[in-house]
Enzyme design. Structure first.
Site, PDB file in Angstrom:
ATOM      1  CG  LEU A 169      -2.142  -0.950   1.127  1.00 32.81           C
ATOM      2  CD1 LEU A 169      -2.867  -1.002   2.450  1.00 32.81           C
ATOM      3  CD2 LEU A 169      -3.092  -0.495   0.021  1.00 32.81           C
TER       4      LEU A 169
ATOM      5  CB  SER B 148       0.860   5.765  -0.828  1.00 25.55           C
ATOM      6  OG  SER B 148       2.133   6.328  -1.124  1.00 25.55           O
TER       7      SER B 148
ATOM      8  CG  ASP C 109       3.967 -13.239 -21.955  1.00 21.05           C
ATOM      9  OD1 ASP C 109       4.403 -14.003 -22.835  1.00 21.05           O
ATOM     10  OD2 ASP C 109       3.151 -13.608 -21.087  1.00 21.05           O
TER      11      ASP C 109
END
Length: 623
Positions: A316, A320, A455
Site C-alpha cells: 500500500l 500510495s 510477453d
C-alpha cells in the site's frame, strides 16, 4: 447529440473564436494540430511535458476530476502547481500544471503523416460532442477537427454513451538545439482573449521573443502556444477551499461536542472492562499451555501474521501516490462478485469474471507480489491497453488481486485457433494489428523510462465488443531497457533470439513477438506447431525468391478463409513484409513500433470506407 442549455454558458467566447477565424484564417495554424518529425536523434520525441489548464465549473474544480481527465494522480498535479493540499477545491479559472506524455504520432490520414500530441482516452457521457469536450473539458487544448483525424472510425453525429475516443492534446517536445540551450519544457498554453505576448511571457518568466521564436508572431484567442522554459514557474495559488463534505453549522458542532464527550466516557469504561477481561484471559491461557511446543506454534503463527501485515502495508505504501487513481476494493466485494471465486467464473487461468454494482470486471488473482505490475500499470493509459480499474489486498494472507475492465470477446488466439476460427475478416485483422501496434508504440515511446511488455502473444491480445485490440497481462513487463537477465521467461514461438541466447531485454523483443502475431493473423497458424516448428522460421521460406515467387508462395500459405475475400494480394504482401522485418534475427535491423504503425496504416485497404458493420460481432459469435 443534442446540446443542453448549460452548454451555452461559454457561447460568447466561442463567437469570438469564430469571428477571429473568419478574419485571420490565413494566419491560423492547421486546426488538425502540429506536424512533427519522428526522428528521435534530432526532434527530442517523445518527452514528458506539461499543459497549463484552467479549472472549469462545474465539472473540473478539484484535482481528482482533473487527474481523471488527464489520467494522472492528484499529487502529480499538486506538486508542480504549488497546491499544498490535493483535496482542496479549486476556483473557476484557477491555473494548474498537468503532466502529459508528448509523442510524434502517425495518423491515419492521406494528407497528414505525423502529428505532435499527447494521446488521452475519454469516455463519452450524455450530450457530449467532439466540440464540447474539446472546448469545455479540455479548455481548447485540442480541436474537434484533430479529434476527428485520430478517430477515423467514429461518426461525430452518432457518439455512443460509454464509448471511448482519443483526444489529441496539442504539445511539442524541445529539439536538440533547444535542449542544449536549457529549454527543458515547451508548456502548452491556450491564449486567452485578454492575453498578450508580454503578459504570457511575464507569467512564465521568459522573454516575448522566446515565445515568438517557438511559435509565430500572429497569435490569436484560443490558439495553443508553446512556452519554452527551463523549469516550471512558481504559481501563486489562492488559499485552498476545503471540500464541502464535512462542513456543519456551529450549533451542530456544539451538540456534536457534547455527544462526543458522553460517547468517549462510555468508551473509556468499556475499554477498562475489556482490558481487564483480556488480562485475566491471557493469564489463564498461559497457565494452560503446559507444552513448550504449543508456545512455539503460537509464536510462529503470530510471526506469519505479522509478516503478512507488513507485506500488505508495504504494498500500500508503494502505490500510495496512485490510490486516488485506482479504486481499492474489499476482498468481500470480490468474493461476492465471483461467487467465492467459483470455477464457473473463471475466464482463463487465474482470471475471474465478476459483477460489482452492476458492472462486469475481470479479476486477476496474483501468484506473486503485484508491486512490479502495479508500478508499470500506474504509468500507462491508452485505449489499446486493457485498463486497470483497481486492486485489492486480502488481509488474511496478503495476496493481491488486480481488477481490470472486462473485455467482451476474449483473446485473439481463440478467434484464430479455436471455436471462432475463420470468422475474422481481413479488414478486422488489419485493424487489430494496428491497434496492437499503437499500444506497443505507446509503452515504448511515451513512458519514462520506457516499458517492455516481454510477453506479447495472441493470448494476451483481447478483443472488445467492436473487435478492437487491447494488450493485456503486464505481469512480466520490465520498466527500462537494454538490461541483461539470466532468468528467461516468455512463451515459446514468440521469444526473440537475442533474449533467448543472451537475456537481452529491449523494446525490440516486443517488436519480434508482434511480428509473430502478424504471421498468425496472415496464416491462421499457431506460433509453434505440434511438431515444435516455429512459425517465424517457416515464414522466411515463403519470403524467398522474386516478387512473383513470393506472391505465389504467400497465397498458398495464407489462412484459407481469407482466400474467399476480396482482400488484395498487395495488402497481404504489405503486412507480410512488416512481419518479416519485425522477426529479423538481428534486433538492430528490426523497425521501431513508430515505423510499424506507419507501414501498416499506409496500406490502401485501411482507407477504404469502413461501415459500422465491418467490426460488428453479431455475425461472428460462435454458434
Amino acid at each position: 447529440m443534442k446540446l443542453k442549455p448549460h452548454h451555452f454558458h461559454f457561447l460568447f467566447t466561442n463567437l469570438l473564436l469564430l469571428l477571429y477565424q473568419i478574419h485571420h484564417s490565413q494566419a491560423q495554424p492547421s486546426t488538425y494540430g502540429y506536424v512533427c518529425s519522428p526522428n528521435t536523434n534530432t526532434s527530442g520525441y517523445p518527452c514528458q511535458t506539461y499543459v497549463f489548464y484552467r479549472a472549469t465549473s462545474p465539472d473540473f474544480l478539484d484535482l481528482a476530476s482533473i487527474g481523471d481527465l488527464f489520467s494522472v494522480s492528484r499529487l502529480s498535479i499538486a506538486k508542480p502547481s504549488n497546491i499544498s493540499n490535493p483535496s482542496f477545491s479549486l476556483l473557476p479559472g484557477q491555473g494548474i500544471f498537468a503532466p502529459i506524455s508528448c509523442g510524434c504520432n502517425p495518423v491515419q490520414n492521406k494528407t497528414l503523416n505525423f502529428l505532435s500530441f499527447a494521446n488521452l482516452t475519454y469516455t463519452f457521457k450524455k450530450d457530449d460532442t467532439f466540440y464540447y469536450v474539446s472546448t469545455h473539458h479540455f479548455g481548447n487544448l485540442t480541436t474537434y477537427q484533430a479529434v476527428e483525424v485520430v478517430n477515423p472510425t467514429l461518426v461525430p453525429e452518432d457518439l455512443q454513451i460509454g464509448s471511448d475516443a482519443y483526444f489529441p492534446i496539442f504539445c511539442k517536445c524541445p529539439n536538440i538545439t533547444q535542449l542544449q540551450n536549457s529549454v527543458n519544457f515547451l508548456v502548452s498554453y491556450v491564449f486567452q482573449p485578454g492575453d498578450s505576448l508580454d503578459s504570457v511571457a511575464s507569467k512564465f518568466g521568459v522573454t516575448k521573443q522566446a515565445i515568438v521564436d517557438v511559435n509565430r508572431a500572429n497569435i490569436g484567442p484560443f490558439d495553443t502556444v508553446f512556452v519554452p522554459v527551463a523549469k516550471l514557474p512558481h504559481l501563486n495559488q489562492p488559499p485552498g477551499v476545503a471540500p464541502v463534505v464535512g462542513v456543519v453549522e456551529k450549533k451542530e458542532n456544539k451538540g456534536a461536542v457534547v455527544g462526543l464527550g458522553v460517547g468517549l466516557g462510555i468508551c473509556v469504561l468499556l475499554l477498562v472492562l475489556v482490558c481487564g477481561f483480556w488480562v485475566y484471559r491471557e493469564a489463564w491461557f498461559r497457565r494452560s499451555m503446559e507444552e513448550e511446543g504449543l508456545k512455539e506454534q503460537k509464536l510462529e503463527k503470530g510471526g506469519r501474521k505479522y509478516m503478512k501485515e507488513m507485506e500488505q502495508n508495504l504494498l500500500l505504501a508503494d502505490v500510495s501516490d496512485t490510490l486516488d487513481k485506482y479504486r481499492v476494493f474489499e476482498i468481500d466485494e470480490l468474493r461476492k462478485a465471483t461467487d467465492g471465486f467459483h470455477e464457473r467464473c473463471v475466464v482463463q487461468g487465474s482470471v475471474y469474471k465478476g459483477f460489482i454494482e452492476g458492472k462486469v470486471y475481470a479479476i486477476k488473482k496474483m501468484k506473486w507480489n503485484a508491486y512490479e505490475e502495479l508500478k508499470i500499470l500506474q504509468k500507462v493509459n491508452h485505449g489499446n491497453l486493457v485498463r486497470l480499474e483497481g486492486f485489492c489486498i486480502d488481509p488474511e494472507d496478503a495476496s493481491c488481486y488486480l481488477v481490470y475492465e472486462y473485455i467482451e470477446n476474449g483473446s485473439l488466439y481463440s478467434w484464430l485457433h479455436e471455436h471462432n476460427r475463420g470468422n475474422l475478416k481481413w479488414k478486422t485483422r488489419l485493424r487489430i494489428a494496428i491497434d496492437v501496434a499503437n499500444g506497443l508504440q505507446y509503452i515504448h515511446e511515451h513512458t519514462t523510462p520506457q516499458v517492455v511488455h516481454k510477453d506479447v502473444k495472441s493470448t494476451n491480445i483481447l478483443l472488445d465488443s467492436n473487435m478492437r485490440g487491447k494488450i493485456a497481462n503486464f505481469g512480466l513487463a520490465k520498466s527500462g531497457c537494454n538490461a541483461i537477465t539470466m532468468h528467461i521467461v516468455g512463451t515459446q514461438g514468440y521469444i526473440a533470439p537475442e533474449y533467448l541466447a543472451d537475456g537481452v531485454v529491449s523494446p525490440k523483443m516486443d517488436v519480434f513477438a508482434f511480428g509473430v502475431v502478424l504471421l498468425e493473423l496472415i496464416s491462421g497458424r499457431e506460433a509453434i506447431d505440434e511438431e515444435g516448428r516455429v512459425l517465424w522460421m517457416s515464414a522466411r521460406d515463403v519470403w524467398e525468391g522474386t516478387e512473383e515467387e513470393k506472391t505465389r508462395k504467400l497465397m498458398r500459405w495464407v489462412d484459407e478463409s481469407l482466400l474467399n475475400e476480396s482482400c488484395s494480394a498487395e495488402s497481404l504482401m504489405n503486412m507480410m513484409g512488416v512481419a518479416i522485418a519485425c522477426t529479423n534475427k538481428d534486433p538492430s535491423k528490426r523497425p521501431s513500433m513508430v515505423d510499424v504503425v506507419y507501414a501498416l496504416c499506409k496500406g490502401d485497404d485501411f482507407f477504404y470506407e469502413i461501415s459500422s458493420n465491418d467490426f460488428s460481432t453479431s455475425s461472428l459469435k460462435a454458434r
